[in-house]
Design an enzyme around this catalytic site. Structure first.
Site, short mmCIF file in Angstrom:
data_model
loop_
_atom_site.label_atom_id
_atom_site.label_comp_id
_atom_site.label_asym_id
_atom_site.label_seq_id
_atom_site.Cartn_x
_atom_site.Cartn_y
_atom_site.Cartn_z
N THR A 256 0.84 -1.19 0.00
CA THR A 256 0.00 0.00 0.00
C THR A 256 0.88 1.24 0.00
O THR A 256 1.85 1.32 0.76
CB THR A 256 -0.93 0.04 1.22
OG1 THR A 256 -1.80 -1.10 1.18
CG2 THR A 256 -1.78 1.31 1.24
N PHE A 258 1.15 5.19 0.73
CA PHE A 258 0.54 6.22 1.56
C PHE A 258 1.10 7.59 1.17
O PHE A 258 2.29 7.73 0.87
CB PHE A 258 0.83 5.98 3.04
CG PHE A 258 0.19 4.75 3.61
CD1 PHE A 258 -0.96 4.84 4.38
CD2 PHE A 258 0.74 3.49 3.39
CE1 PHE A 258 -1.56 3.71 4.92
CE2 PHE A 258 0.16 2.36 3.92
CZ PHE A 258 -1.00 2.47 4.69
#
Length: 329
Positions: A256, A258
């Site tokens: 992921t 960010f």
């Protein structure tokens, strides 16, 4: 690595193009209260948040207005960080969330501040309650987090960095509960999607909640015997749960990305490569997207990601012509 943001708006589907920069710290978290639902108008992400000392004096005399600490200038903030002061970094979720791990990876020794919603994290930065926000923008398996793309347009914050976090999902449950005892599992929709094949093989029904750590907390708090959660090993430890299975994501390459958001932009240096995120809108017409992208291609600028978002003031409408289906009521 750092990320600078440049925002351009032209009259009239919004297009994000990432053409990107960020250096970036675990301690007890402090919960901030939910903010009012009213949001400030979009002004353009390049504009900075101005602070008026005179208005602050007036607000202090008004009991209906919450006073906030006097904000730091960018130079003061830089000096405080270099002197070892702890940054307050907002993230969405509760303790044990992957976003908390991302905040601590971006800023070791920071004070990670949990927020119940993405909106609250944006507002926490704008209201000077925290110094930064670390929020997910895309996952290698689940794709883009569209909610945060839209919030970038509504709030006057700047992208000042990014951090990538490898996500390793665990199936967790209360102690004494075995895998065959489970009938359902709770987690964030993205986490459930990332573990779809595994959960299907086990034969568990799925129920979505706001975040993975909240799912683990709910299972522990209510001492559920037929329900597990998909969450991190850190969340299992925090809430006293047993790990029934590790690395249950369908693809081991689960990362992921960010974004790190701040009130003020940073000035890119020339020593390190920088990314730039741009958002712009286009008039309708043949080849307009091609012409816009040609500007980058002709200058040998590589686009690593393109994201299209709808314009709220120009929603899609059903065509009213003879080729459409008409239903008489």
């Amino acid at each position: 690595m750092a990320t600078a943001t440049s925002i351009v708006r032209s009259p009239a589907a919004l297009l994000f193009a990432k053409v990107t920069v960020s250096d970036h710290k675990p301690t007890p978290t402090i919960q901030i209260s939910r903010f009012p639902s009213k949001r400030s108008c979009f002004t353009a992400l390049l504009s900075s948040l101005h602070h008026d000392n005179n208005n602050d004096d007036n607000n202090n005399n008004n009991n209906n207005v919450i006073s906030h600490p006097k904000p730091l200038s960018s130079s003061q903030l830089f000096n405080s960080v270099s002197n070892g002061s702890r940054l307050r970094v907002a993230y969405q979720g509760v303790r044990g969330a992957y976003s908390e791990a991302a905040a601590e990876k971006a800023y070791p020794n920071c004070e990670a501040v949990p927020c119940d919603q993405f909106d609250s994290a944006f507002q926490a930065v704008e209201k000077w309650l925290v110094d930064r926000a670390v929020l997910p923008i895309e996952n290698s398996l689940g794709g883009s987090i569209h909610r945060n793309y839209d919030l970038l347009l509504r709030h006057s914050l700047h992208i000042v960095g990014e951090v990538k976090l490898a996500v390793q999902h665990c199936l967790v449950a209360n102690h004494g509960v075995q895998l065959e005892d489970l009938s359902r599992v709770l987690s964030h929709p993205q986490a459930l999607a990332q573990c779809e094949n595994t959960l299907t093989k086990i034969g568990l029904s799925r129920e979505a909640v706001d975040d993975t750590a909240l799912a683990a907390k709910h299972v522990a708090l209510h001492k559920l015997k037929d329900t597990g959660a998909v969450a991190s090993s850190s969340a299992a430890k925090i809430y006293g749960l047993n790990i029934l299975a590790q690395n249950i994501q369908d693809d081991c390459d689960n990362v992921t990305r960010f974004l790190i958001l701040a009130r003020e932009p940073i000035i890119p240096g020339i020593q390190n490569p920088f990314k730039t995120s741009i958002v712009f809108s286009l008039e309708e017409g043949p080849g307009v997207l091609f012409k816009a992208l040609a500007v980058f291609a002709l200058r040998q600028i590589n686009l690593t990601k393109i994201e299209s978002r709808p314009l709220r003031n120009q929603p899609l409408r059903a065509a009213d012509d003879n080729n459409g289906s008409n239903i008489d009521g």
